[in-house]
Design a protein around this motif. Structure first.
Motif, PDB file in Angstrom:
ATOM      1  N   UNK A   1       0.883  -1.171   0.000  1.00 14.08           N
ATOM      2  CA  UNK A   1       0.000   0.000   0.000  1.00 14.08           C
ATOM      3  C   UNK A   1       0.916   1.215   0.000  1.00 14.08           C
ATOM      4  N   UNK A   2       0.761   2.099  -0.956  1.00 11.38           N
ATOM      5  CA  UNK A   2       1.631   3.265  -1.016  1.00 11.38           C
ATOM      6  C   UNK A   2       0.956   4.484  -0.394  1.00 11.38           C
ATOM      7  N   UNK A   3       1.687   5.130   0.519  1.00 10.02           N
ATOM      8  CA  UNK A   3       1.318   6.457   0.993  1.00 10.02           C
ATOM      9  C   UNK A   3       2.110   7.443   0.143  1.00 10.02           C
ATOM     10  N   UNK A   4       1.421   8.405  -0.479  1.00 14.02           N
ATOM     11  CA  UNK A   4       2.071   9.277  -1.466  1.00 14.02           C
ATOM     12  C   UNK A   4       1.834  10.734  -1.111  1.00 14.02           C
ATOM     13  N   UNK A   5       2.773  11.569  -1.452  1.00 10.58           N
ATOM     14  CA  UNK A   5       2.481  12.998  -1.379  1.00 10.58           C
ATOM     15  C   UNK A   5       3.208  13.774  -2.460  1.00 10.58           C
ATOM     16  N   UNK A   6       2.708  14.958  -2.704  1.00 17.45           N
ATOM     17  CA  UNK A   6       3.258  15.809  -3.751  1.00 17.45           C
ATOM     18  C   UNK A   6       4.195  16.828  -3.140  1.00 17.45           C
ATOM     19  N   UNK A   7       5.251  17.131  -3.859  1.00 23.03           N
ATOM     20  CA  UNK A   7       6.125  18.222  -3.445  1.00 23.03           C
ATOM     21  C   UNK A   7       6.379  19.126  -4.647  1.00 23.03           C
ATOM     22  N   UNK A   8       6.203  20.403  -4.444  1.00 25.10           N
ATOM     23  CA  UNK A   8       6.424  21.351  -5.537  1.00 25.10           C
ATOM     24  C   UNK A   8       5.364  21.257  -6.616  1.00 25.10           C
ATOM     25  N   UNK A   9       4.320  20.528  -6.338  1.00 24.11           N
ATOM     26  CA  UNK A   9       3.223  20.359  -7.286  1.00 24.11           C
ATOM     27  C   UNK A   9       1.933  20.687  -6.541  1.00 24.11           C
ATOM     28  N   UNK A  10       1.054  21.410  -7.188  1.00 21.78           N
ATOM     29  CA  UNK A  10      -0.258  21.667  -6.603  1.00 21.78           C
ATOM     30  C   UNK A  10      -1.245  20.817  -7.382  1.00 21.78           C
ATOM     31  N   UNK A  11      -1.927  19.916  -6.663  1.00 26.29           N
ATOM     32  CA  UNK A  11      -2.695  18.921  -7.404  1.00 26.29           C
ATOM     33  C   UNK A  11      -4.120  18.742  -6.946  1.00 26.29           C
ATOM     34  N   UNK A  12      -4.893  18.116  -7.802  1.00 26.64           N
ATOM     35  CA  UNK A  12      -6.277  17.726  -7.533  1.00 26.64           C
ATOM     36  C   UNK A  12      -6.446  16.277  -7.967  1.00 26.64           C
ATOM     37  N   UNK A  13      -7.171  15.525  -7.162  1.00 27.35           N
ATOM     38  CA  UNK A  13      -7.564  14.188  -7.591  1.00 27.35           C
ATOM     39  C   UNK A  13      -8.785  14.348  -8.474  1.00 27.35           C
ATOM     40  N   UNK A  14      -8.704  13.817  -9.694  1.00 24.87           N
ATOM     41  CA  UNK A  14      -9.840  13.965 -10.615  1.00 24.87           C
ATOM     42  C   UNK A  14     -10.541  12.648 -10.898  1.00 24.87           C
ATOM     43  N   UNK A  15      -9.864  11.528 -10.640  1.00 25.07           N
ATOM     44  CA  UNK A  15     -10.601  10.271 -10.783  1.00 25.07           C
ATOM     45  C   UNK A  15      -9.949   9.189  -9.946  1.00 25.07           C
ATOM     46  N   UNK A  16     -10.745   8.188  -9.602  1.00 24.85           N
ATOM     47  CA  UNK A  16     -10.291   7.033  -8.838  1.00 24.85           C
ATOM     48  C   UNK A  16     -10.694   5.777  -9.592  1.00 24.85           C
ATOM     49  N   UNK A  17      -9.774   4.856  -9.725  1.00 29.86           N
ATOM     50  CA  UNK A  17     -10.042   3.581 -10.410  1.00 29.86           C
ATOM     51  C   UNK A  17     -10.730   3.806 -11.758  1.00 29.86           C
ATOM     52  N   UNK A  18     -10.297   4.837 -12.468  1.00 29.47           N
ATOM     53  CA  UNK A  18     -10.813   5.116 -13.804  1.00 29.47           C
ATOM     54  C   UNK A  18     -12.039   6.011 -13.830  1.00 29.47           C
ATOM     55  N   UNK A  19     -12.721   6.149 -12.692  1.00 27.56           N
ATOM     56  CA  UNK A  19     -14.004   6.854 -12.703  1.00 27.56           C
ATOM     57  C   UNK A  19     -13.872   8.275 -12.162  1.00 27.56           C
ATOM     58  N   UNK A  20     -14.283   9.273 -12.973  1.00 28.53           N
ATOM     59  CA  UNK A  20     -14.146  10.675 -12.568  1.00 28.53           C
ATOM     60  C   UNK A  20     -14.885  10.997 -11.272  1.00 28.53           C
ATOM     61  N   UNK A  21     -14.289  11.844 -10.466  1.00 23.17           N
ATOM     62  CA  UNK A  21     -14.980  12.393  -9.299  1.00 23.17           C
ATOM     63  C   UNK A  21     -15.908  13.501  -9.787  1.00 23.17           C
ATOM     64  N   UNK A  22     -17.022  13.690  -9.093  1.00 26.73           N
ATOM     65  CA  UNK A  22     -17.942  14.766  -9.473  1.00 26.73           C
ATOM     66  C   UNK A  22     -17.252  16.116  -9.354  1.00 26.73           C
ATOM     67  N   UNK A  23     -16.440  16.255  -8.310  1.00 25.13           N
ATOM     68  CA  UNK A  23     -15.703  17.497  -8.097  1.00 25.13           C
ATOM     69  C   UNK A  23     -14.242  17.152  -7.834  1.00 25.13           C
ATOM     70  N   UNK A  24     -13.324  17.732  -8.578  1.00 21.58           N
ATOM     71  CA  UNK A  24     -11.901  17.477  -8.293  1.00 21.58           C
ATOM     72  C   UNK A  24     -11.577  17.851  -6.852  1.00 21.58           C
ATOM     73  N   UNK A  25     -10.778  17.019  -6.204  1.00 19.99           N
ATOM     74  CA  UNK A  25     -10.464  17.251  -4.791  1.00 19.99           C
ATOM     75  C   UNK A  25      -9.028  17.707  -4.648  1.00 19.99           C
ATOM     76  N   UNK A  26      -8.817  18.881  -4.024  1.00 18.16           N
ATOM     77  CA  UNK A  26      -7.447  19.344  -3.840  1.00 18.16           C
ATOM     78  C   UNK A  26      -6.640  18.338  -3.012  1.00 18.16           C
TER      79      UNK A  26
END
Ligand code: C2O
Ligand code: CU
Length: 459
Positions: free
Chosen positions: A222-247
């Motif tokens: 199981x990977x715990x991940x984080x971003x550095x120097x990148x500002x990101x949003x999760x836009x989909x999980x397991x191929x399926x788009x989220x209704x609202x991108x999550x910061x």
């Protein structure tokens, strides 16, 4: 390499590859041995099982709504098959040896052809003795593209994997079925990498916008991940788009087989370090994929992205009225089982261990004659998964996506694989709209091979 050549030639001899029309209609995906440099330079190369000679296999890209065709040519010395993880697929093409097809013997081939209803990030991997075959390298990314792609500068696939290697020889530590490992957390590698490289690196410009398609193809990690120097949003999980991108504000968790699409803006200054970090076993953050920032794409970042377009016919309706099926996850080291059904017999813990079975789903170890549940097409089902073990499990349903249902009745995002932590109960709800025989199993592949595999029948 002598052996590899012999196998390859033997394979060609029995496969009618020479008919050009056929080969044109049906692109090949060849399971074959190869030797690749997984470990850092200076360490020996690793003999692997691969698709088309690379680790991971080739990125397969296709358009949503199109039909995908691949001829799996098996030049390995063992039978194999390909599962197209997360695709709402025609059951006959699901690739599960022993349930939806016979494994493809050495030297033979199998034609996979199926429609692609959904866009998104998927992957393909061996589904015959996957505990060993996936660990040896048989996996690749499967990207189904939206008709109108999101507004990004680049689309990057990051397939995250771990390998358990002997650093002196470069060989895989070859006890793929070690009982000690299967009854605990599963096979965890000593080398973590992206796209087959331990020091994967991208270069980007400041304020460039990237779509990162993360895929966890590890056997058990199981990977715990984080971003550095990148500002990101999760836009989909397991191929399926989220209704609202999550910061992305916190640690992201990616269990085996799960995917996560991020849209990120490169906000680091030129020559500052940016990238994707992972939580290593010693609790430090290490670089998984480095993004080196050179130049500037724009003067300011773009801000929150639009949601990706939804996939068709994904409504999970009638959940509250649907009956609940109970699926306790049982067994494993430290807990064990009093008894469980295996091959139609009730066995004691000791007898199960002798059979290499350490786990059970709802009192049953491994595939039974009868499915865990028989559903009519279109029916909504709920399965309450209770983890009575001391290990986390990544439960995956083939053929259909589900939503998790909280106690207050609210529904989570669409997924095909859900992580259930020890002592946790997670309810999944889905519409059984895809007829056939569908596996429901733990994607810690050693667990799946030692009892945590069952199936559902949709009539
Ligand atoms: Cu990713 Cu049963 O598989
Ligand atoms: Cu498990």
């Amino acid at each position: 390499m002598k052996m590899t050549r012999r196998v390859f030639c033997a394979g060609l001899a029995t496969v009618p590859l020479m008919r050009p029309a056929q080969a044109q209609d049906m692109p090949l995906l060849t399971a074959r041995s190869a030797t690749v440099q997984l470990a850092p330079d200076g360490y020996p190369a690793t003999p692997v099982w691969s698709y088309d000679g690379t680790i991971p296999g080739p990125v397969i890209r296709a358009a949503q709504g199109s039909r995908l065709q691949r001829r799996l040519v098996n030049t390995l010395e063992v039978p194999t098959s390909v599962h197209w993880h997360g695709i709402r697929i025609d059951n006959a093409m699901d690739g599960v040896a022993g349930l939806t097809q016979d494994a493809v013997p050495p030297g033979e081939f199998f034609d996979y052809a199926y429609d692609l209803p959904d866009a998104g990030t998927y992957w393909y991997h061996a589904h015959t003795n996957s505990m060993e075959q996936v660990a040896r390298g048989l996996s690749g990314a499967l990207i189904i593209e939206e008709a109108t792609p999101p507004d990004v500068d680049r689309d990057e696939v990051l397939m995250i994997d771990d390998w358990l290697l002997d650093p002196d020889t470069g060989l895989f530590v070859d006890d793929f079925a070690a009982p000690m490992v299967r009854s605990h957390g599963g096979r965890i590698g000593n080398l973590v990498g992206v796209n087959g490289r331990y020091n994967y690196r991208l270069s980007a410009r400041q304020n460039e916008r990237l779509r990162l398609r993360l895929i966890n193809s590890a056997n058990a990690q199981i990977f715990g991940l984080k971003l550095e120097g990148l500002t990101g949003w999760t836009v989909s999980l397991d191929g399926m788009p989220l209704d609202t991108p999550e910061p992305v504000t916190d640690t992201l968790v990616l269990a085996p087989a799960q995917r996560m699409d991020l849209i990120v803006d490169v906000t680091a200054e030129e020559r500052e370090t940016a990238g994707l970090l992972f939580a290593a076993a010693d609790d430090t953050w290490r670089v998984l994929a480095e993004v080196s920032v050179e130049g500037r794409a724009a003067s300011v970042p773009r801000g929150a992205p639009q949601p990706l377009p939804r996939n068709p016919r994904m409504e999970v309706v009638g959940v509250d009225a649907a009956p609940v099926l109970e699926m306790p996850l049982q067994g494993g080291a430290m807990r064990g089982l009093e008894s469980a059904a295996f091959n139609g017999q009730k066995l004691t813990w000791q007898e199960l261990v002798q059979q290499g079975q350490f786990w059970a789903l709802a009192g049953q170890a491994g595939l039974g004659e009868a499915p865990f549940a028989t559903l009519s097409r279109g029916e909504t089902a709920r399965i309450r998964i209770t983890n009575d073990t001391i290990f986390p499990h990544a439960m995956h349903l083939h053929g259909m996506h589900f939503r998790t249902r909280k106690e207050d009745g609210s529904l989570g995002p669409l997924r095909d694989t859900v992580l259930v932590m020890p002592n946790e109960t997670t309810e999944i709800a889905f519409v059984a709209d895809n007829p056939g025989k569908w596996l429901l199993h733990c994607h810690m592949l050693g667990h799946a091979a030692s009892g945590m595999t069952n199936w559902i029948m949709v009539r």
